[in-house]
Design a protein around this motif. Sequence first.
Motif, PDB file in Angstrom:
ATOM      1  N   MET A  14       0.841  -1.194   0.000  1.00  0.00           N
ATOM      2  CA  MET A  14       0.000   0.000   0.000  1.00  0.00           C
ATOM      3  C   MET A  14       0.875   1.242   0.000  1.00  0.00           C
ATOM      4  SD  MET A  14      -3.084  -1.269   0.071  1.00  0.00           S
ATOM      5  CE  MET A  14      -4.296  -0.224   0.835  1.00  0.00           C
ATOM      6  N   THR A  15       0.413   2.258  -0.702  1.00  0.00           N
ATOM      7  CA  THR A  15       1.177   3.494  -0.800  1.00  0.00           C
ATOM      8  C   THR A  15       0.591   4.539   0.137  1.00  0.00           C
ATOM      9  OG1 THR A  15       1.675   2.987  -3.080  1.00  0.00           O
ATOM     10  CG2 THR A  15       1.947   5.259  -2.411  1.00  0.00           C
ATOM     11  N   GLU A  16       1.448   5.438   0.594  1.00  0.00           N
ATOM     12  CA  GLU A  16       1.030   6.478   1.521  1.00  0.00           C
ATOM     13  C   GLU A  16      -0.178   7.233   0.978  1.00  0.00           C
ATOM     14  OE1 GLU A  16       2.869  10.615   3.344  1.00  0.00           O
ATOM     15  OE2 GLU A  16       4.184   9.099   2.508  1.00  0.00           O
ATOM     16  N   ARG A  17      -1.136   7.457   1.895  1.00  0.00           N
ATOM     17  CA  ARG A  17      -2.362   8.142   1.491  1.00  0.00           C
ATOM     18  C   ARG A  17      -2.060   9.571   1.064  1.00  0.00           C
ATOM     19  NH1 ARG A  17      -7.964   8.427   4.927  1.00  0.00           N
ATOM     20  NH2 ARG A  17      -9.034   9.954   3.626  1.00  0.00           N
ATOM     21  N   SER A  18      -2.752  10.036   0.034  1.00  0.00           N
ATOM     22  CA  SER A  18      -2.567  11.395  -0.466  1.00  0.00           C
ATOM     23  C   SER A  18      -3.911  12.087  -0.563  1.00  0.00           C
ATOM     24  CB  SER A  18      -1.904  11.364  -1.845  1.00  0.00           C
ATOM     25  OG  SER A  18      -1.923  12.631  -2.434  1.00  0.00           O
ATOM     26  N   GLU A  19      -3.934  13.382  -0.276  1.00  0.00           N
ATOM     27  CA  GLU A  19      -5.136  14.187  -0.456  1.00  0.00           C
ATOM     28  C   GLU A  19      -5.112  14.881  -1.819  1.00  0.00           C
ATOM     29  OE1 GLU A  19      -7.497  13.839   1.628  1.00  0.00           O
ATOM     30  OE2 GLU A  19      -6.304  12.682   3.044  1.00  0.00           O
ATOM     31  N   SER A  20      -4.210  14.432  -2.702  1.00  0.00           N
ATOM     32  CA  SER A  20      -4.067  15.070  -4.002  1.00  0.00           C
ATOM     33  C   SER A  20      -5.404  15.073  -4.743  1.00  0.00           C
ATOM     34  CB  SER A  20      -3.017  14.337  -4.834  1.00  0.00           C
ATOM     35  OG  SER A  20      -1.788  14.316  -4.155  1.00  0.00           O
ATOM     36  N   GLY A  21      -5.630  16.141  -5.508  1.00  0.00           N
ATOM     37  CA  GLY A  21      -6.895  16.302  -6.197  1.00  0.00           C
ATOM     38  C   GLY A  21      -6.802  16.016  -7.673  1.00  0.00           C
ATOM     39  N   LEU A  22      -7.682  16.655  -8.432  1.00  0.00           N
ATOM     40  CA  LEU A  22      -7.782  16.379  -9.859  1.00  0.00           C
ATOM     41  C   LEU A  22      -6.517  16.714 -10.647  1.00  0.00           C
ATOM     42  CD1 LEU A  22     -11.431  17.238 -10.900  1.00  0.00           C
ATOM     43  CD2 LEU A  22     -10.308  15.014 -10.832  1.00  0.00           C
ATOM     44  N   PRO A  23      -5.777  17.792 -10.353  1.00  0.00           N
ATOM     45  CA  PRO A  23      -4.559  18.034 -11.136  1.00  0.00           C
ATOM     46  C   PRO A  23      -3.576  16.856 -11.090  1.00  0.00           C
ATOM     47  CG  PRO A  23      -5.154  20.004  -9.922  1.00  0.00           C
ATOM     48  CD  PRO A  23      -6.064  18.920  -9.433  1.00  0.00           C
ATOM     49  N   ALA A  24      -3.439  16.243  -9.920  1.00  0.00           N
ATOM     50  CA  ALA A  24      -2.541  15.089  -9.815  1.00  0.00           C
ATOM     51  C   ALA A  24      -3.072  13.918 -10.627  1.00  0.00           C
ATOM     52  CB  ALA A  24      -2.365  14.694  -8.350  1.00  0.00           C
ATOM     53  N   PRO A  73       3.172  20.269  -7.531  1.00  0.00           N
ATOM     54  CA  PRO A  73       3.936  20.303  -6.288  1.00  0.00           C
ATOM     55  C   PRO A  73       4.503  18.913  -5.993  1.00  0.00           C
ATOM     56  CG  PRO A  73       1.749  21.280  -6.006  1.00  0.00           C
ATOM     57  CD  PRO A  73       1.755  20.618  -7.352  1.00  0.00           C
ATOM     58  N   PRO A  74       5.576  18.821  -5.226  1.00  0.00           N
ATOM     59  CA  PRO A  74       6.225  17.522  -4.983  1.00  0.00           C
ATOM     60  C   PRO A  74       5.285  16.437  -4.473  1.00  0.00           C
ATOM     61  CG  PRO A  74       7.634  19.293  -4.232  1.00  0.00           C
ATOM     62  CD  PRO A  74       6.337  19.938  -4.643  1.00  0.00           C
ATOM     63  N   ARG A  75       4.371  16.794  -3.549  1.00  0.00           N
ATOM     64  CA  ARG A  75       3.473  15.782  -2.992  1.00  0.00           C
ATOM     65  C   ARG A  75       2.539  15.225  -4.055  1.00  0.00           C
ATOM     66  NH1 ARG A  75      -0.298  16.674   2.370  1.00  0.00           N
ATOM     67  NH2 ARG A  75      -1.342  14.647   2.340  1.00  0.00           N
ATOM     68  N   ASP A  76       1.972  16.098  -4.864  1.00  0.00           N
ATOM     69  CA  ASP A  76       1.086  15.646  -5.936  1.00  0.00           C
ATOM     70  C   ASP A  76       1.855  14.856  -6.988  1.00  0.00           C
ATOM     71  OD1 ASP A  76      -0.910  16.909  -4.610  1.00  0.00           O
ATOM     72  OD2 ASP A  76      -1.359  18.385  -6.169  1.00  0.00           O
ATOM     73  N   ARG A  77       3.075  15.291  -7.282  1.00  0.00           N
ATOM     74  CA  ARG A  77       3.901  14.583  -8.263  1.00  0.00           C
ATOM     75  C   ARG A  77       4.180  13.153  -7.796  1.00  0.00           C
ATOM     76  NH1 ARG A  77       7.240  18.476  -9.131  1.00  0.00           N
ATOM     77  NH2 ARG A  77       8.878  17.891  -7.673  1.00  0.00           N
ATOM     78  N   ALA A  78       4.487  13.005  -6.509  1.00  0.00           N
ATOM     79  CA  ALA A  78       4.758  11.670  -5.971  1.00  0.00           C
ATOM     80  C   ALA A  78       3.509  10.793  -6.035  1.00  0.00           C
ATOM     81  CB  ALA A  78       5.260  11.783  -4.533  1.00  0.00           C
ATOM     82  N   PHE A  79       2.348  11.377  -5.724  1.00  0.00           N
ATOM     83  CA  PHE A  79       1.111  10.606  -5.784  1.00  0.00           C
ATOM     84  C   PHE A  79       0.801  10.168  -7.218  1.00  0.00           C
ATOM     85  CE2 PHE A  79      -3.474  10.693  -6.727  1.00  0.00           C
ATOM     86  CZ  PHE A  79      -3.877   9.594  -5.981  1.00  0.00           C
ATOM     87  N   ALA A  80       0.936  11.080  -8.170  1.00  0.00           N
ATOM     88  CA  ALA A  80       0.631  10.753  -9.561  1.00  0.00           C
ATOM     89  C   ALA A  80       1.541   9.640 -10.073  1.00  0.00           C
ATOM     90  CB  ALA A  80       0.766  11.999 -10.432  1.00  0.00           C
ATOM     91  N   ARG A  81       2.812   9.749  -9.745  1.00  0.00           N
ATOM     92  CA  ARG A  81       3.754   8.713 -10.196  1.00  0.00           C
ATOM     93  C   ARG A  81       3.425   7.368  -9.545  1.00  0.00           C
ATOM     94  NH1 ARG A  81       8.339   5.975  -9.279  1.00  0.00           N
ATOM     95  NH2 ARG A  81       9.838   5.796 -11.012  1.00  0.00           N
ATOM     96  N   ALA A  82       3.128   7.372  -8.237  1.00  0.00           N
ATOM     97  CA  ALA A  82       2.790   6.126  -7.543  1.00  0.00           C
ATOM     98  C   ALA A  82       1.538   5.499  -8.131  1.00  0.00           C
ATOM     99  CB  ALA A  82       2.606   6.390  -6.053  1.00  0.00           C
ATOM    100  N   LEU A  83       0.566   6.323  -8.484  1.00  0.00           N
ATOM    101  CA  LEU A  83      -0.679   5.820  -9.062  1.00  0.00           C
ATOM    102  C   LEU A  83      -0.424   5.153 -10.411  1.00  0.00           C
ATOM    103  CD1 LEU A  83      -3.714   5.510  -9.209  1.00  0.00           C
ATOM    104  CD2 LEU A  83      -3.886   7.922  -9.885  1.00  0.00           C
ATOM    105  N   VAL A  84       0.394   5.785 -11.229  1.00  0.00           N
ATOM    106  CA  VAL A  84       0.692   5.212 -12.544  1.00  0.00           C
ATOM    107  C   VAL A  84       1.494   3.923 -12.409  1.00  0.00           C
ATOM    108  CG1 VAL A  84       1.933   5.589 -14.708  1.00  0.00           C
ATOM    109  CG2 VAL A  84       0.522   7.398 -13.752  1.00  0.00           C
TER     110      VAL A  84
END
Length: 428
Positions: free
Chosen positions: A1-11, A42-53
């Motif tokens: 499991m990957t760290e939870r993110s509150e990233s929104g639609l841009p991510a 932003p770094p947090r959203d970038r990390a979430f997007a990459r983890a999702l892909v």
Amino acid sequence: MTERSESGLPARAAALDLLTQALSRRAGMEEALSASALRDLPPRDRAFARALVMASLRHLGPIDRAIDERLNRQPPEAVKNILRLGTAQAFLLDQPPFAAVSTSVDLAAQGRATRPFKGLVNAVLRGLLREPPKLDEPQALAPDWLFARWRAAFGETEALATCAQIAHEPATDLSLRDPADAEALAEALDAEVLPGGSLRTARRGEVTAWPGYGEGRWWVQDASAAVAARLLDVRPGQSALDLCAAPGGKTLQLAAAGARVVAVDRSAARLKRLSENLARTGLSAETVAADATGWDDPRQFDAVLLDAPCSATGTFRRHPDVLWTARPSDVASLAAVQSRLLDSAARRTRPGGRLVYCVCSLEPEEGEAQARAFLARTPDFTLAPASMGEGGAPPASLTAEGTLRILPHHREGGTDGFFIARFTRAAA
């Protein structure tokens, strides 16, 4: 499991862009990472997007099977990618399942081509929440044609063990400029020292901020890739040629061992990255931008290393997109290129010198078959068998012929798949 993110639609929009590019460009994930909207987050959203892909790609086979079971016909690819990302969010990341559905519907609503399919996205994902799919069956993690090839080449048990590695996020392996640094760097980087001297760390984040990077004490290089240069066993002052050298990990190894290195690669842009790493580590090598098959240089070398272009199916732990962008026809076309490169490498090996051929491929046509064909057509070369564990190779990788066939499950925690063969040229 990957760290939870509150990233929104841009991510999530950036993730959609990245997944689309990764699956449609033969250049692969690395080019997609630099060319996508990921850069602007932003770094947090970038990390979430990459983890999702990455989660989507590592489980793409079973994700697609689960989605397809709920479709009467295939939607546009953009819609399929939204469904893939939504499934990964719901079942592979630490995301609230219904938030995964709602954000996927919102993502579909953003595009003119995907907007008419909002209802489909909602229905498919909610159906999957009611009947959760199995996303961890090893055989389903690889395309059918690749699993069939691996089963034929290595047997059912080995093929399934190889496929099981697809789902796992790999640790980071490092090669050291000075082997004497191993214990100190292992402590600083929370790493273990692997056989052969590589370090393995579970650290995440930007490697340029890790201890020792700025001082050039190490570089990122998979432990399997590091074995090939060690098998050349170069000595200080010997001449060494690294063909198809970029991004340059093996060039750095040869230079660190004290060899006088010439690094040849057809890509001037990739050689620039190699030159930057040489400068960072304080090592030196001559770099040449040229096609290795037609490079007009009469020099011969004590040691020649050819890491040939290949289907790269052994690199799926870091680049899972290769499993889905590779085609059966690639293997045959690349095998022809590898043969020409091997003949070029042979001409540049001095009498009495050593030649190591390697590919990060799991396909026998690019490995075992190349080695046998090379020996058949080049009578002044003989195979120099590797010994058990030589160069840090996993013991299970040694074949009866003395070549190395490293499978991804041969090292605890996983490793890149490689074929490596060492040859010696007869003395004049």
